[in-house]
Design a protein around this motif. Structure first.
Motif, PDB file in Angstrom:
ATOM      1  N   SER A  11       0.863  -1.180   0.000  1.00  0.00           N
ATOM      2  CA  SER A  11       0.000   0.000   0.000  1.00  0.00           C
ATOM      3  C   SER A  11       0.891   1.219   0.000  1.00  0.00           C
ATOM      4  CB  SER A  11      -0.920   0.025   1.229  1.00  0.00           C
ATOM      5  OG  SER A  11      -1.808   1.124   1.158  1.00  0.00           O
ATOM      6  N   PRO A  12       0.768   2.103  -0.994  1.00  0.00           N
ATOM      7  CA  PRO A  12      -0.191   2.091  -2.089  1.00  0.00           C
ATOM      8  C   PRO A  12       0.041   0.911  -3.042  1.00  0.00           C
ATOM      9  CG  PRO A  12       0.894   4.240  -1.904  1.00  0.00           C
ATOM     10  CD  PRO A  12       1.621   3.277  -1.031  1.00  0.00           C
ATOM     11  N   PHE A  13      -1.029   0.545  -3.779  1.00  0.00           N
ATOM     12  CA  PHE A  13      -0.928  -0.552  -4.739  1.00  0.00           C
ATOM     13  C   PHE A  13      -1.590  -0.125  -6.035  1.00  0.00           C
ATOM     14  CE2 PHE A  13      -5.191  -0.989  -3.224  1.00  0.00           C
ATOM     15  CZ  PHE A  13      -5.890  -1.621  -4.231  1.00  0.00           C
ATOM     16  N   SER A  66      -8.600   5.098  -8.569  1.00  0.00           N
ATOM     17  CA  SER A  66      -7.642   5.226  -7.474  1.00  0.00           C
ATOM     18  C   SER A  66      -8.308   5.951  -6.318  1.00  0.00           C
ATOM     19  CB  SER A  66      -6.373   5.953  -7.901  1.00  0.00           C
ATOM     20  OG  SER A  66      -6.555   6.753  -8.999  1.00  0.00           O
ATOM     21  N   GLY A  67      -7.742   5.772  -5.138  1.00  0.00           N
ATOM     22  CA  GLY A  67      -8.301   6.399  -3.948  1.00  0.00           C
ATOM     23  C   GLY A  67      -8.095   5.534  -2.731  1.00  0.00           C
ATOM     24  N   HIS A  68      -8.821   5.873  -1.683  1.00  0.00           N
ATOM     25  CA  HIS A  68      -8.705   5.168  -0.405  1.00  0.00           C
ATOM     26  C   HIS A  68      -9.813   4.130  -0.295  1.00  0.00           C
ATOM     27  CE1 HIS A  68      -5.931   8.102   1.732  1.00  0.00           C
ATOM     28  NE2 HIS A  68      -6.104   8.606   0.518  1.00  0.00           N
ATOM     29  N   LEU A  83      -8.659  -2.206   7.769  1.00  0.00           N
ATOM     30  CA  LEU A  83      -7.445  -1.453   7.472  1.00  0.00           C
ATOM     31  C   LEU A  83      -7.669  -0.652   6.201  1.00  0.00           C
ATOM     32  CD1 LEU A  83      -4.466  -3.922   8.112  1.00  0.00           C
ATOM     33  CD2 LEU A  83      -5.188  -2.013   9.525  1.00  0.00           C
ATOM     34  N   LYS A  84      -7.085   0.541   6.167  1.00  0.00           N
ATOM     35  CA  LYS A  84      -7.201   1.393   4.988  1.00  0.00           C
ATOM     36  C   LYS A  84      -6.063   1.094   4.025  1.00  0.00           C
ATOM     37  CE  LYS A  84      -6.332   5.935   5.102  1.00  0.00           C
ATOM     38  NZ  LYS A  84      -6.541   7.347   5.432  1.00  0.00           N
ATOM     39  N   VAL A  85      -6.384   1.073   2.729  1.00  0.00           N
ATOM     40  CA  VAL A  85      -5.361   0.911   1.687  1.00  0.00           C
ATOM     41  C   VAL A  85      -5.558   2.008   0.640  1.00  0.00           C
ATOM     42  CG1 VAL A  85      -5.031  -1.564   1.978  1.00  0.00           C
ATOM     43  CG2 VAL A  85      -6.790  -0.743   0.407  1.00  0.00           C
TER      44      VAL A  85
END
Length: 89
Positions: A11-13, A66-68, A83-85
């Motif tokens: 992450s980021p991916f 793209s984004g969260h 979990l945030k990615v």
């Protein structure tokens, strides 16, 4: 707690992420991905699992912006961990 997500990487991916999680008792387990607004983006797994460590993957198609995002672990229909990615193009 009944389970947890240990690690989501990278992450980021851009193409895929690997999700490492553990379950601490026999349970119905689901792994889902939500966008920042809380909309369901992907159902990754819905399984009855034994207490153990597991790995899952998310390979979003090219239409996913793209984004969260949040990877959420639910056990017996209760969200126990997330979990945030960050997805990049």
């Amino acid at each position: 707690t009944m389970g947890m997500i240990y690690k989501v990487s990278p992450s980021p991916f851009s193409d895929f992420i690997q999700i490492n999680y553990g379950i601490f008792q026999r349970a119905k387990v689901s792994l889902q991905v939500f966008d920042i607004q809380g909309n369901l983006v992907a159902d990754l797994q819905e399984l009855n699992l034994e207490p153990e460590k597991y790995t899952a993957e998310w390979r979003p198609d090219s239409t996913v912006p793209s984004g969260h995002y949040f990877v959420a672990l639910k056990i017996n229909d209760i969200q126990v961990h997330y979990l945030k990615v960050i997805k990049e193009m």
